[in-house]
Design a protein around this motif. Structure first.
Motif, short mmCIF file in Angstrom:
data_model
loop_
_atom_site.label_atom_id
_atom_site.label_comp_id
_atom_site.label_asym_id
_atom_site.label_seq_id
_atom_site.Cartn_x
_atom_site.Cartn_y
_atom_site.Cartn_z
N THR A 168 0.84 -1.23 -0.33
CA THR A 168 0.00 0.40 -0.32
C THR A 168 0.45 0.92 -0.45
OG1 THR A 168 -1.47 -0.92 1.06
CG2 THR A 168 -1.47 1.15 0.87
N HIS A 169 1.38 1.27 1.10
CA HIS A 169 2.64 2.51 0.88
C HIS A 169 3.80 2.69 -0.37
CE1 HIS A 169 5.59 5.05 2.66
NE2 HIS A 169 6.64 4.30 1.60
N ARG A 170 3.98 1.75 -1.69
CA ARG A 170 4.38 1.88 -2.37
C ARG A 170 3.68 2.11 -3.74
NH1 ARG A 170 7.12 -3.62 -3.75
NH2 ARG A 170 8.11 -2.47 -5.49
N ILE A 171 2.01 1.34 -3.60
CA ILE A 171 1.37 1.87 -4.68
C ILE A 171 1.01 3.31 -4.13
CG2 ILE A 171 -1.07 1.72 -5.26
CD1 ILE A 171 -0.34 -1.09 -4.25
N ASN A 172 1.03 4.01 -2.96
CA ASN A 172 0.83 5.10 -3.03
C ASN A 172 1.95 6.22 -3.58
OD1 ASN A 172 -1.91 4.66 -1.61
ND2 ASN A 172 -0.66 5.06 0.54
N HIS A 173 3.10 5.58 -3.22
CA HIS A 173 4.30 6.74 -3.78
C HIS A 173 3.94 6.43 -5.55
CE1 HIS A 173 7.92 8.50 -3.85
NE2 HIS A 173 8.53 7.50 -5.77
N LEU A 174 3.22 4.92 -6.07
CA LEU A 174 4.18 5.19 -7.69
C LEU A 174 2.78 6.11 -8.35
CD1 LEU A 174 4.77 2.08 -7.92
CD2 LEU A 174 5.97 3.50 -8.39
N THR A 175 1.16 6.22 -6.76
CA THR A 175 0.55 7.27 -7.20
C THR A 175 1.05 8.01 -7.98
OG1 THR A 175 -1.47 5.40 -6.79
CG2 THR A 175 -2.19 7.40 -7.44
N GLN A 176 0.88 9.15 -7.35
CA GLN A 176 1.61 10.40 -6.69
C GLN A 176 3.17 10.69 -7.89
OE1 GLN A 176 0.80 12.26 -5.17
NE2 GLN A 176 -0.58 11.57 -4.39
N HIS A 177 3.36 9.52 -8.24
CA HIS A 177 4.98 9.58 -9.53
C HIS A 177 3.84 9.96 -10.13
CE1 HIS A 177 8.16 8.96 -11.85
NE2 HIS A 177 7.44 8.32 -12.54
N LEU A 178 3.12 9.08 -10.92
CA LEU A 178 2.07 8.93 -12.11
C LEU A 178 1.43 9.87 -12.07
CD1 LEU A 178 0.85 4.42 -12.31
CD2 LEU A 178 2.79 6.46 -14.02
N LYS A 179 0.99 10.89 -11.16
CA LYS A 179 0.36 12.34 -11.66
C LYS A 179 1.26 12.80 -12.19
CE LYS A 179 -3.08 11.43 -7.51
NZ LYS A 179 -3.60 11.68 -6.81
N ASN A 180 2.17 13.08 -11.82
CA ASN A 180 3.00 13.96 -12.73
C ASN A 180 3.67 13.33 -14.14
OD1 ASN A 180 3.02 15.59 -9.98
ND2 ASN A 180 4.54 14.94 -8.78
N ASN A 181 3.93 12.49 -13.53
CA ASN A 181 4.34 11.62 -15.03
C ASN A 181 4.15 10.84 -15.91
OD1 ASN A 181 7.77 12.89 -14.59
ND2 ASN A 181 6.88 11.76 -13.19
N GLN A 182 2.77 11.50 -16.69
CA GLN A 182 1.43 10.71 -17.24
C GLN A 182 1.70 9.16 -18.05
OE1 GLN A 182 1.11 14.33 -17.31
NE2 GLN A 182 -0.31 14.35 -15.09
N LYS A 183 3.10 9.66 -18.87
CA LYS A 183 3.21 8.99 -20.04
C LYS A 183 4.27 8.34 -19.85
CE LYS A 183 2.76 11.95 -23.30
NZ LYS A 183 2.88 12.10 -25.06
N ASP A 184 4.72 7.90 -18.28
CA ASP A 184 5.03 6.85 -17.55
C ASP A 184 5.53 5.11 -17.21
OD1 ASP A 184 7.80 5.25 -16.36
OD2 ASP A 184 8.28 6.80 -14.80
N PHE A 185 4.92 4.47 -18.48
CA PHE A 185 3.93 3.56 -18.78
C PHE A 185 4.52 2.38 -18.27
CE2 PHE A 185 3.18 5.57 -22.89
CZ PHE A 185 2.12 5.86 -22.31
N ASN A 186 5.91 2.36 -17.63
CA ASN A 186 6.43 1.35 -17.36
C ASN A 186 6.41 1.38 -15.76
OD1 ASN A 186 8.65 -0.06 -19.24
ND2 ASN A 186 9.59 1.75 -18.80
N THR A 187 6.11 2.69 -15.25
CA THR A 187 5.60 2.78 -13.77
C THR A 187 4.44 2.31 -13.24
OG1 THR A 187 6.98 3.92 -13.66
CG2 THR A 187 5.00 4.68 -11.84
N GLU A 188 3.36 2.90 -14.49
CA GLU A 188 1.84 1.94 -14.66
C GLU A 188 2.06 0.58 -14.76
OE1 GLU A 188 -1.85 3.14 -17.52
OE2 GLU A 188 0.24 3.81 -17.63
N ARG A 189 3.25 -0.68 -15.45
CA ARG A 189 2.54 -1.62 -15.26
C ARG A 189 3.27 -1.92 -14.43
NH1 ARG A 189 6.15 -5.94 -15.93
NH2 ARG A 189 5.23 -7.52 -17.84
N SER A 190 4.17 -1.59 -13.56
CA SER A 190 4.26 -1.60 -12.23
C SER A 190 3.96 -1.19 -11.10
CB SER A 190 5.77 -0.87 -11.37
OG SER A 190 6.60 -1.53 -12.47
N LEU A 191 2.76 -0.55 -11.69
CA LEU A 191 1.67 0.03 -10.41
C LEU A 191 0.41 -1.21 -10.27
CD1 LEU A 191 0.03 1.33 -7.90
CD2 LEU A 191 -0.62 3.06 -10.37
N VAL A 192 0.03 -1.63 -11.60
CA VAL A 192 -0.90 -2.25 -12.14
C VAL A 192 -0.24 -4.10 -10.55
CG1 VAL A 192 -2.11 -3.78 -13.78
CG2 VAL A 192 -1.83 -1.44 -14.11
N ARG A 193 0.66 -4.29 -11.60
CA ARG A 193 1.61 -5.52 -10.36
C ARG A 193 1.20 -5.30 -9.15
NH1 ARG A 193 6.42 -7.16 -12.92
NH2 ARG A 193 5.73 -9.22 -11.68
#
Length: 89
Positions: free
Chosen positions: A33-58
């Motif tokens: 949950t801690h990691r998911i919250n961090h990645l979610t904040q990262h993706l709000k600033n970097n919408q085109k970071d598809f590798n992070t998006e894939r990691s978040l989904v996993r």
């Protein structure tokens, strides 16, 4: 780095009982949950970071499977953990 050794130990101490109890289901869910919250904040600033998006989904999938396991094992702990971590379900 967002996830330091101290932060990890604190999460496992709070949710897993002891800081050395890194295998507990509750501690693993809290860490995810801690990691998911961090990645979610990262993706709000970097919408085109598809590798992070894939990691978040996993990560969300892993957390979901651990939550399902906890739900089948102990429904009371499951409900308490969801309330504490503010997980929608």
């Amino acid at each position: 780095m967002y996830l330091t050794k101290e932060t990890k130990a604190e999460l496992f101490k709070k949710y897993g009982g002891k800081s050395e109890n890194t295998g507990s289901t509750e501690g693993q869910i809290a860490l995810f949950t801690h990691r998911i919250n961090h990645l979610t904040q990262h993706l709000k600033n970097n919408q085109k970071d598809f590798n992070t998006e894939r990691s978040l989904v996993r990560l969300v999938g892993k957390r979901r499977s651990l939550l399902d396991y906890l739900k089948n094992k102990d429904i009371v702990k499951y409900r308490e953990l969801i309330k504490e971590l503010n997980i929608r379900k």
